[in-house]
Design a protein around this motif. Structure first.
Motif, PDB file in Angstrom:
ATOM      1  N   MET A   1       3.627 -13.191  -6.847  1.00  0.00           N
ATOM      2  CA  MET A   1       3.754 -12.712  -5.766  1.00  0.00           C
ATOM      3  C   MET A   1       3.868 -11.297  -5.648  1.00  0.00           C
ATOM      4  O   MET A   1       4.704 -10.791  -6.307  1.00  0.00           O
ATOM      5  N   THR A   2       2.782 -10.728  -4.831  1.00  0.00           N
ATOM      6  CA  THR A   2       3.182  -9.139  -5.041  1.00  0.00           C
ATOM      7  C   THR A   2       4.252  -8.776  -3.970  1.00  0.00           C
ATOM      8  O   THR A   2       4.633  -9.218  -3.022  1.00  0.00           O
ATOM      9  N   GLU A   3       5.316  -7.896  -4.646  1.00  0.00           N
ATOM     10  CA  GLU A   3       6.430  -7.484  -3.926  1.00  0.00           C
ATOM     11  C   GLU A   3       6.214  -6.179  -3.163  1.00  0.00           C
ATOM     12  O   GLU A   3       5.255  -5.189  -3.449  1.00  0.00           O
ATOM     13  N   LEU A   4       6.619  -6.129  -1.895  1.00  0.00           N
ATOM     14  CA  LEU A   4       6.573  -4.858  -0.977  1.00  0.00           C
ATOM     15  C   LEU A   4       7.711  -4.229  -0.988  1.00  0.00           C
ATOM     16  O   LEU A   4       8.862  -4.737  -0.853  1.00  0.00           O
ATOM     17  N   ASP A   5       7.669  -2.837  -0.917  1.00  0.00           N
ATOM     18  CA  ASP A   5       8.612  -2.009  -1.050  1.00  0.00           C
ATOM     19  C   ASP A   5       9.504  -2.261   0.200  1.00  0.00           C
ATOM     20  O   ASP A   5       9.008  -1.881   1.401  1.00  0.00           O
ATOM     21  N   PRO A   6      10.795  -2.434  -0.036  1.00  0.00           N
ATOM     22  CA  PRO A   6      11.685  -2.715   1.206  1.00  0.00           C
ATOM     23  C   PRO A   6      11.953  -1.535   1.893  1.00  0.00           C
ATOM     24  O   PRO A   6      12.369  -1.570   3.037  1.00  0.00           O
ATOM     25  N   VAL A  17       6.186   6.821   7.414  1.00  0.00           N
ATOM     26  CA  VAL A  17       5.286   7.002   6.228  1.00  0.00           C
ATOM     27  C   VAL A  17       3.952   6.987   6.560  1.00  0.00           C
ATOM     28  O   VAL A  17       3.205   7.784   6.038  1.00  0.00           O
ATOM     29  N   ALA A  18       3.363   6.232   7.102  1.00  0.00           N
ATOM     30  CA  ALA A  18       1.859   6.280   7.375  1.00  0.00           C
ATOM     31  C   ALA A  18       1.462   7.415   8.247  1.00  0.00           C
ATOM     32  O   ALA A  18       0.491   8.308   7.977  1.00  0.00           O
ATOM     33  N   SER A  76       7.097  13.383   0.575  1.00  0.00           N
ATOM     34  CA  SER A  76       7.140  13.815  -0.776  1.00  0.00           C
ATOM     35  C   SER A  76       6.057  13.417  -1.735  1.00  0.00           C
ATOM     36  O   SER A  76       5.397  12.422  -1.436  1.00  0.00           O
ATOM     37  N   ARG A  77       5.846  13.759  -2.808  1.00  0.00           N
ATOM     38  CA  ARG A  77       4.863  13.075  -3.845  1.00  0.00           C
ATOM     39  C   ARG A  77       5.264  11.774  -4.191  1.00  0.00           C
ATOM     40  O   ARG A  77       4.491  10.950  -4.145  1.00  0.00           O
ATOM     41  N   PHE A  83       3.655   4.944  -0.735  1.00  0.00           N
ATOM     42  CA  PHE A  83       2.815   4.325   0.228  1.00  0.00           C
ATOM     43  C   PHE A  83       1.502   3.904  -0.523  1.00  0.00           C
ATOM     44  O   PHE A  83       0.898   3.027   0.263  1.00  0.00           O
ATOM     45  N   GLU A  84       1.191   4.573  -1.531  1.00  0.00           N
ATOM     46  CA  GLU A  84      -0.255   4.285  -1.931  1.00  0.00           C
ATOM     47  C   GLU A  84      -0.121   2.655  -2.735  1.00  0.00           C
ATOM     48  O   GLU A  84      -0.942   1.801  -2.380  1.00  0.00           O
ATOM     49  N   GLU A  85       0.894   2.698  -3.252  1.00  0.00           N
ATOM     50  CA  GLU A  85       1.414   1.431  -4.049  1.00  0.00           C
ATOM     51  C   GLU A  85       1.577   0.257  -2.628  1.00  0.00           C
ATOM     52  O   GLU A  85       1.248  -0.935  -3.048  1.00  0.00           O
ATOM     53  N   TYR A  86       2.346   0.625  -1.687  1.00  0.00           N
ATOM     54  CA  TYR A  86       2.466  -0.296  -0.871  1.00  0.00           C
ATOM     55  C   TYR A  86       1.464  -1.007  -0.010  1.00  0.00           C
ATOM     56  O   TYR A  86       1.116  -1.961   0.007  1.00  0.00           O
ATOM     57  N   THR A  87       0.277   0.034   0.210  1.00  0.00           N
ATOM     58  CA  THR A  87      -0.779  -0.478   0.780  1.00  0.00           C
ATOM     59  C   THR A  87      -1.795  -0.952  -0.248  1.00  0.00           C
ATOM     60  O   THR A  87      -2.493  -2.001   0.363  1.00  0.00           O
ATOM     61  N   GLU A  88      -1.657  -0.808  -1.437  1.00  0.00           N
ATOM     62  CA  GLU A  88      -2.414  -1.698  -2.476  1.00  0.00           C
ATOM     63  C   GLU A  88      -1.660  -3.072  -2.482  1.00  0.00           C
ATOM     64  O   GLU A  88      -2.629  -4.099  -2.453  1.00  0.00           O
ATOM     65  N   ALA A  89      -0.584  -2.911  -2.579  1.00  0.00           N
ATOM     66  CA  ALA A  89       0.024  -4.408  -2.474  1.00  0.00           C
ATOM     67  C   ALA A  89       0.086  -5.271  -1.108  1.00  0.00           C
ATOM     68  O   ALA A  89      -0.328  -6.419  -1.259  1.00  0.00           O
TER      69      ALA A  89
END
Length: 103
Positions: A1-6, A17-18, A76-77, A83-89
Protein backbone atom coordinates in the motif's frame (compact mmCIF):
# COMPACT_ATOMS: atom_id res chain seq x y z
CA UNK A 1 0.00 0.00 0.00
CA UNK A 2 1.24 3.43 -0.90
CA UNK A 3 2.13 5.63 2.06
CA UNK A 4 1.00 9.24 2.00
CA UNK A 5 3.22 11.93 3.50
CA UNK A 6 1.49 12.75 6.82
CA UNK A 7 2.91 16.27 6.85
CA UNK A 8 1.19 17.14 3.57
CA UNK A 9 -1.87 14.92 3.96
CA UNK A 10 -3.70 17.14 6.47
CA UNK A 11 -6.31 19.04 4.47
CA UNK A 12 -5.12 22.53 5.38
CA UNK A 13 -1.46 21.73 4.69
CA UNK A 14 -2.36 20.07 1.40
CA UNK A 15 -4.16 23.26 0.37
CA UNK A 16 -1.14 25.35 1.37
CA UNK A 17 1.36 23.17 -0.48
CA UNK A 18 -0.86 22.90 -3.57
CA UNK A 19 -1.22 26.68 -3.68
CA UNK A 20 2.50 27.27 -3.24
CA UNK A 21 3.33 24.67 -5.89
CA UNK A 22 1.41 26.76 -8.42
CA UNK A 23 3.99 29.51 -7.98
CA UNK A 24 7.12 29.47 -10.06
CA UNK A 25 10.22 27.88 -8.60
CA UNK A 26 11.61 30.37 -6.09
CA UNK A 27 8.60 32.69 -6.23
CA UNK A 28 7.22 33.95 -2.93
CA UNK A 29 3.77 34.99 -1.81
CA UNK A 30 2.89 37.42 0.95
CA UNK A 31 1.29 35.86 4.02
CA UNK A 32 -1.91 37.98 3.78
CA UNK A 33 -2.37 37.03 0.11
CA UNK A 34 -1.96 33.31 0.90
CA UNK A 35 -4.37 33.71 3.81
CA UNK A 36 -6.90 35.33 1.48
CA UNK A 37 -6.51 32.66 -1.21
CA UNK A 38 -7.05 29.85 1.27
CA UNK A 39 -9.71 31.61 3.37
CA UNK A 40 -7.87 30.65 6.54
CA UNK A 41 -7.44 32.58 9.76
CA UNK A 42 -3.99 34.00 10.40
CA UNK A 43 -3.55 31.74 13.42
CA UNK A 44 -4.58 28.58 11.58
CA UNK A 45 -2.36 29.37 8.60
CA UNK A 46 0.56 30.15 10.93
CA UNK A 47 0.23 26.80 12.70
CA UNK A 48 0.22 24.85 9.45
CA UNK A 49 3.07 26.89 7.97
CA UNK A 50 5.12 26.16 11.09
CA UNK A 51 4.63 22.40 10.61
CA UNK A 52 5.57 22.68 6.93
CA UNK A 53 8.58 24.83 7.82
CA UNK A 54 9.70 22.33 10.50
CA UNK A 55 9.61 19.61 7.82
CA UNK A 56 11.67 21.81 5.48
CA UNK A 57 8.82 22.07 2.97
CA UNK A 58 8.37 25.84 3.09
CA UNK A 59 10.67 28.76 3.65
CA UNK A 60 9.44 31.86 5.41
CA UNK A 61 11.25 35.16 5.26
CA UNK A 62 10.50 38.41 6.95
CA UNK A 63 11.27 41.73 5.33
CA UNK A 64 9.88 45.23 5.02
CA UNK A 65 7.91 46.77 2.20
CA UNK A 66 8.47 50.41 2.84
CA UNK A 67 7.97 50.72 6.56
CA UNK A 68 5.56 47.82 6.78
CA UNK A 69 6.80 44.40 7.91
CA UNK A 70 6.06 41.66 5.39
CA UNK A 71 6.16 37.88 5.72
CA UNK A 72 6.87 35.99 2.51
CA UNK A 73 6.32 32.27 1.95
CA UNK A 74 7.70 29.97 -0.69
CA UNK A 75 7.78 26.25 -1.34
CA UNK A 76 11.29 24.88 -0.83
CA UNK A 77 12.91 22.47 -3.27
CA UNK A 78 12.34 19.73 -0.70
CA UNK A 79 8.67 20.74 -0.41
CA UNK A 80 8.21 20.73 -4.18
CA UNK A 81 9.71 17.24 -4.39
CA UNK A 82 7.57 16.04 -1.46
CA UNK A 83 4.44 17.39 -3.17
CA UNK A 84 5.36 15.67 -6.44
CA UNK A 85 5.85 12.39 -4.55
CA UNK A 86 2.56 12.94 -2.71
CA UNK A 87 0.60 13.52 -5.92
CA UNK A 88 2.21 10.44 -7.48
CA UNK A 89 1.28 8.38 -4.40
CA UNK A 90 -2.34 9.60 -4.69
CA UNK A 91 -2.44 8.64 -8.37
CA UNK A 92 -1.08 5.19 -7.55
CA UNK A 93 -3.58 4.80 -4.74
CA UNK A 94 -6.50 5.73 -6.98
CA UNK A 95 -5.36 3.67 -9.96
CA UNK A 96 -3.07 0.86 -8.77
CA UNK A 97 -3.00 -0.89 -12.17
CA UNK A 98 0.39 -0.68 -13.82
CA UNK A 99 0.52 1.59 -16.81
CA UNK A 100 0.40 -0.13 -20.16
CA UNK A 101 3.65 -0.01 -22.01
CA UNK A 102 3.77 0.91 -25.65
CA UNK A 103 4.88 -1.97 -27.96
Amino acid sequence: MTELDPVIHAQARLRVVASLSALGDGDKIAFPRLQELLAMTAGNLSVHLRKLEDAGYVEISKTHRGRTPATLVRLSRRGRLAFEEYTEAIRTLLDPTPSKEQP
